[in-house]
Motif scaffolding. Structure first.
Motif, PDB file in Angstrom:
ATOM      1  N   ILE A  35       6.830  44.323  -0.895  1.00 60.68           N
ATOM      2  CA  ILE A  35       6.038  43.873  -2.267  1.00 60.68           C
ATOM      3  C   ILE A  35       5.393  43.193  -2.417  1.00 60.68           C
ATOM      4  N   LEU A  36       4.110  42.844  -2.451  1.00 62.96           N
ATOM      5  CA  LEU A  36       3.445  41.926  -3.005  1.00 62.96           C
ATOM      6  C   LEU A  36       3.928  40.548  -3.535  1.00 62.96           C
ATOM      7  N   ASN A  37       4.196  39.821  -3.706  1.00 66.35           N
ATOM      8  CA  ASN A  37       4.632  39.391  -4.519  1.00 66.35           C
ATOM      9  C   ASN A  37       3.296  38.142  -5.964  1.00 66.35           C
ATOM     10  N   GLU A  38       4.126  38.232  -7.153  1.00 63.56           N
ATOM     11  CA  GLU A  38       3.680  37.144  -7.957  1.00 63.56           C
ATOM     12  C   GLU A  38       2.633  36.515  -7.568  1.00 63.56           C
ATOM     13  N   LYS A  39       2.756  35.197  -6.810  1.00 68.07           N
ATOM     14  CA  LYS A  39       1.527  34.679  -6.312  1.00 68.07           C
ATOM     15  C   LYS A  39       0.235  35.327  -5.534  1.00 68.07           C
ATOM     16  N   LYS A  40       0.764  36.336  -4.963  1.00 67.71           N
ATOM     17  CA  LYS A  40       0.357  36.657  -4.027  1.00 67.71           C
ATOM     18  C   LYS A  40       0.157  35.782  -2.519  1.00 67.71           C
ATOM     19  N   ASP A  41       0.700  35.106  -2.221  1.00 68.96           N
ATOM     20  CA  ASP A  41       1.067  34.516  -1.203  1.00 68.96           C
ATOM     21  C   ASP A  41       1.857  34.736  -0.414  1.00 68.96           C
ATOM     22  N   ASN A  42       2.575  35.752  -0.103  1.00 65.45           N
ATOM     23  CA  ASN A  42       3.379  36.535   1.445  1.00 65.45           C
ATOM     24  C   ASN A  42       2.651  37.318   2.060  1.00 65.45           C
ATOM     25  N   VAL A  43       1.469  37.588   2.430  1.00 64.45           N
ATOM     26  CA  VAL A  43       0.899  38.498   2.603  1.00 64.45           C
ATOM     27  C   VAL A  43       0.896  38.764   3.695  1.00 64.45           C
ATOM     28  N   ILE A  44       1.130  39.343   5.225  1.00 59.81           N
ATOM     29  CA  ILE A  44       1.172  38.958   6.106  1.00 59.81           C
ATOM     30  C   ILE A  44       0.019  40.957   6.299  1.00 59.81           C
ATOM     31  N   VAL A  45      -0.741  40.722   7.334  1.00 62.14           N
ATOM     32  CA  VAL A  45      -1.699  41.057   8.025  1.00 62.14           C
ATOM     33  C   VAL A  45      -1.382  41.910   9.424  1.00 62.14           C
ATOM     34  N   TYR A  46      -1.154  43.178   9.633  1.00 60.42           N
ATOM     35  CA  TYR A  46      -0.987  43.264  11.134  1.00 60.42           C
ATOM     36  C   TYR A  46      -1.841  45.074  11.866  1.00 60.42           C
ATOM     37  N   PRO A  47      -3.259  44.543  12.497  1.00 58.77           N
ATOM     38  CA  PRO A  47      -4.072  45.308  12.268  1.00 58.77           C
ATOM     39  C   PRO A  47      -2.897  46.346  13.795  1.00 58.77           C
ATOM     40  N   THR A  48      -4.153  47.510  13.671  1.00 58.09           N
ATOM     41  CA  THR A  48      -3.445  47.743  15.373  1.00 58.09           C
ATOM     42  C   THR A  48      -4.766  48.250  16.814  1.00 58.09           C
ATOM     43  N   ALA A  49      -3.801  48.287  17.622  1.00 61.85           N
ATOM     44  CA  ALA A  49      -4.517  48.149  18.834  1.00 61.85           C
ATOM     45  C   ALA A  49      -5.114  49.710  19.079  1.00 61.85           C
ATOM     46  N   PHE A  50      -5.903  49.695  20.439  1.00 60.24           N
ATOM     47  CA  PHE A  50      -6.327  50.119  20.791  1.00 60.24           C
ATOM     48  C   PHE A  50      -5.646  51.550  21.108  1.00 60.24           C
ATOM     49  N   GLY A  51      -6.335  53.133  20.318  1.00 61.34           N
ATOM     50  CA  GLY A  51      -4.956  53.811  20.793  1.00 61.34           C
ATOM     51  C   GLY A  51      -3.511  54.106  19.471  1.00 61.34           C
ATOM     52  N   ASP A  52      -3.465  52.867  18.786  1.00 59.92           N
ATOM     53  CA  ASP A  52      -2.437  53.102  18.198  1.00 59.92           C
ATOM     54  C   ASP A  52      -2.863  53.709  17.122  1.00 59.92           C
ATOM     55  N   GLN A  53      -1.718  54.310  16.528  1.00 59.61           N
ATOM     56  CA  GLN A  53      -1.574  54.274  14.805  1.00 59.61           C
ATOM     57  C   GLN A  53      -0.685  52.892  14.149  1.00 59.61           C
ATOM     58  N   HIS A  54      -0.486  53.185  12.704  1.00 61.01           N
ATOM     59  CA  HIS A  54       0.604  51.960  12.373  1.00 61.01           C
ATOM     60  C   HIS A  54       2.087  51.904  12.404  1.00 61.01           C
ATOM     61  N   VAL A  55       1.916  53.606  12.579  1.00 60.84           N
ATOM     62  CA  VAL A  55       3.807  53.729  13.003  1.00 60.84           C
ATOM     63  C   VAL A  55       3.962  53.159  14.243  1.00 60.84           C
ATOM     64  N   GLN A  56       3.040  52.578  15.350  1.00 59.43           N
ATOM     65  CA  GLN A  56       3.205  51.757  16.487  1.00 59.43           C
ATOM     66  C   GLN A  56       3.660  50.435  16.632  1.00 59.43           C
ATOM     67  N   ASN A  57       3.417  49.924  15.324  1.00 50.97           N
ATOM     68  CA  ASN A  57       3.190  48.596  14.826  1.00 50.97           C
ATOM     69  C   ASN A  57       4.557  47.764  13.863  1.00 50.97           C
ATOM     70  N   GLU A  58       5.182  49.359  13.821  1.00 45.64           N
ATOM     71  CA  GLU A  58       7.055  49.055  13.004  1.00 45.64           C
ATOM     72  C   GLU A  58       7.808  48.579  13.755  1.00 45.64           C
ATOM     73  N   TRP A  59       7.707  48.435  15.436  1.00 48.07           N
ATOM     74  CA  TRP A  59       9.460  48.047  16.174  1.00 48.07           C
ATOM     75  C   TRP A  59       9.035  46.000  15.144  1.00 48.07           C
ATOM     76  N   LEU A  60       8.291  45.599  14.829  1.00 48.73           N
ATOM     77  CA  LEU A  60       8.206  44.673  14.538  1.00 48.73           C
ATOM     78  C   LEU A  60       8.804  44.157  13.104  1.00 48.73           C
ATOM     79  N   ILE A  61       8.658  44.916  12.300  1.00 50.50           N
ATOM     80  CA  ILE A  61       8.836  45.104  11.114  1.00 50.50           C
ATOM     81  C   ILE A  61      10.444  45.523  10.094  1.00 50.50           C
ATOM     82  N   GLY A  62      11.190  45.130   9.627  1.00 44.18           N
ATOM     83  CA  GLY A  62      12.531  45.363   9.226  1.00 44.18           C
ATOM     84  C   GLY A  62      13.085  44.466   8.451  1.00 44.18           C
ATOM     85  N   SER A  63      14.313  44.799   7.814  1.00 44.67           N
ATOM     86  CA  SER A  63      15.300  43.498   7.855  1.00 44.67           C
ATOM     87  C   SER A  63      15.918  42.778   8.984  1.00 44.67           C
TER      88      SER A  63
END
Length: 339
Positions: free
Chosen positions: A31-59
């Motif tokens: 969730i974007l916080n009120e100050k909008k300062d907790n933003v991380i941008v994580y673009p995809t690589a050649f041949g990848d789609q967003h699901v391939q980036n999910e290994w680095l995302i999680g609790s």
């Protein structure tokens, strides 16, 4: 596969071509916080789609959705964002215009500012061509980006990298006798040879020598090459692949009106705190290339991933490599950007 679409309208590309009704596919986590300062941008690589980036995302991971608002924009040409495979004539298939990393980042900037009203990005992170996009973000928007962390990604295709990508392209073009007028005859099956070519570059000599593919459940080298490289590449649309290869070959962060090809100047202009993590045995985005770049970025640390997984040390497959990346990103995000 759930994701959202941001419609860009008619987009003027660096090439001068206007791509009508362009769009970015993206997914957000957290969730974007009120100050909008907790933003991380994580673009995809050649041949990848967003699901391939999910290994680095999680609790508990560095990209924790309970703490950060993570935006994963899909690369133009990857089949989800505007691509040869999903664009109507006259820009479909082989007629899709050439798009640059600069184009990608400019359009991602529109997504982030127009859709979300974000003015500061805590971190741009990415693997391989996602790493090039992280460098481009730092060079294109130095006041906006507080930190960058490219892993197994370089700030331009150095000559050898260009040659490797050219070899992949040649493997595909050979299927139509290098006749550019026959490109629309290419099929998914023609991607088989591209996978075979990339098999020699994605992983290191030591990976193959030590037969680490056995840990992945493959009994022989042939089974591994067919089961991983052929199989994954034959799922990719050949026209999408040609588009992404062109993007990769021309992905110089200084190839724009801000820097006019002055690569060193572009690197020196990056104000973000940077953690640059090449794979120590990467054969075509080499630590030497990254070390040159890191020395010119004012606030960069150079942290090679000690791994025999080559380029794929950054792909989220090997747990030791994953921990190394996660730890270094946690240190980077803990560093203050004030002063």
């Amino acid at each position: 596969m759930e994701y959202e679409i941001f419609n860009l309208g008619d987009v003027s590309l660096q090439s001068g071509v206007t791509l009508p009704n362009a769009f970015l596919a993206y997914k957000t986590y957290g969730i974007l916080n009120e100050k909008k300062d907790n933003v991380i941008v994580y673009p995809t690589a050649f041949g990848d789609q967003h699901v391939q980036n999910e290994w680095l995302i999680g609790s508990g991971m560095v990209l924790d959705p309970e703490k950060y608002f993570i935006i994963v924009p899909n690369l133009l040409g990857n089949g989800l964002s505007s691509s040869p495979s999903n664009t109507p004539p006259p820009y479909d298939r082989a007629n899709f215009p050439q798009v640059t990393v600069y184009d990608n980042v400019m359009l991602q900037h529109r997504l982030i500012t127009e859709k979300f009203g974000i003015q500061k990005i805590a971190l741009v992170v990415g693997w391989s061509m996602g790493g090039i996009q992280a460098f481009q973000w730092g060079a294109s928007y130095p006041e906006m980006v507080e930190r960058i962390a490219p892993f197994a990604g370089i700030a331009k295709p150095w000559p050898h990298t260009f040659v490797v990508l050219n070899g992949m392209k040649a493997a595909l073009l050979s299927a139509v006798g290098f006749d550019s007028s026959k490109l629309n005859q290419l099929t998914f099956a023609d991607m088989r040879a591209v996978g075979r070519v990339y098999a020699g570059w994605g992983l290191s000599h030591a990976f193959y020598r030590e037969e680490l593919y056995r840990e992945m459940g493959f009994d022989s080298l042939e089974d591994f090459v067919a089961g991983v490289w052929e199989d994954s590449f034959m799922k990719m649309d050949p026209h999408n692949v040609l588009t992404m290869l062109w993007t990769g070959q021309h992905a110089d962060i200084s190839a724009n009106s801000s820097y006019n090809g002055d690569f060193d100047k572009a690197l020196k202009s990056i104000k973000a705190l940077a953690c640059i993590m090449p794979g120590s045995t990467d054969l075509f985005c080499t630590p030497d290339d990254n070390e040159y770049e890191a020395k010119l970025i004012p606030n960069a640390v150079f942290k090679p991933i000690p791994s025999i997984w080559g380029h794929f040390a950054g792909r989220g497959i090997n747990s030791a490599d994953n921990h190394f990346i996660d730890d270094n990103l946690k240190h980077l995000l803990a560093r203050s950007t004030n002063g």
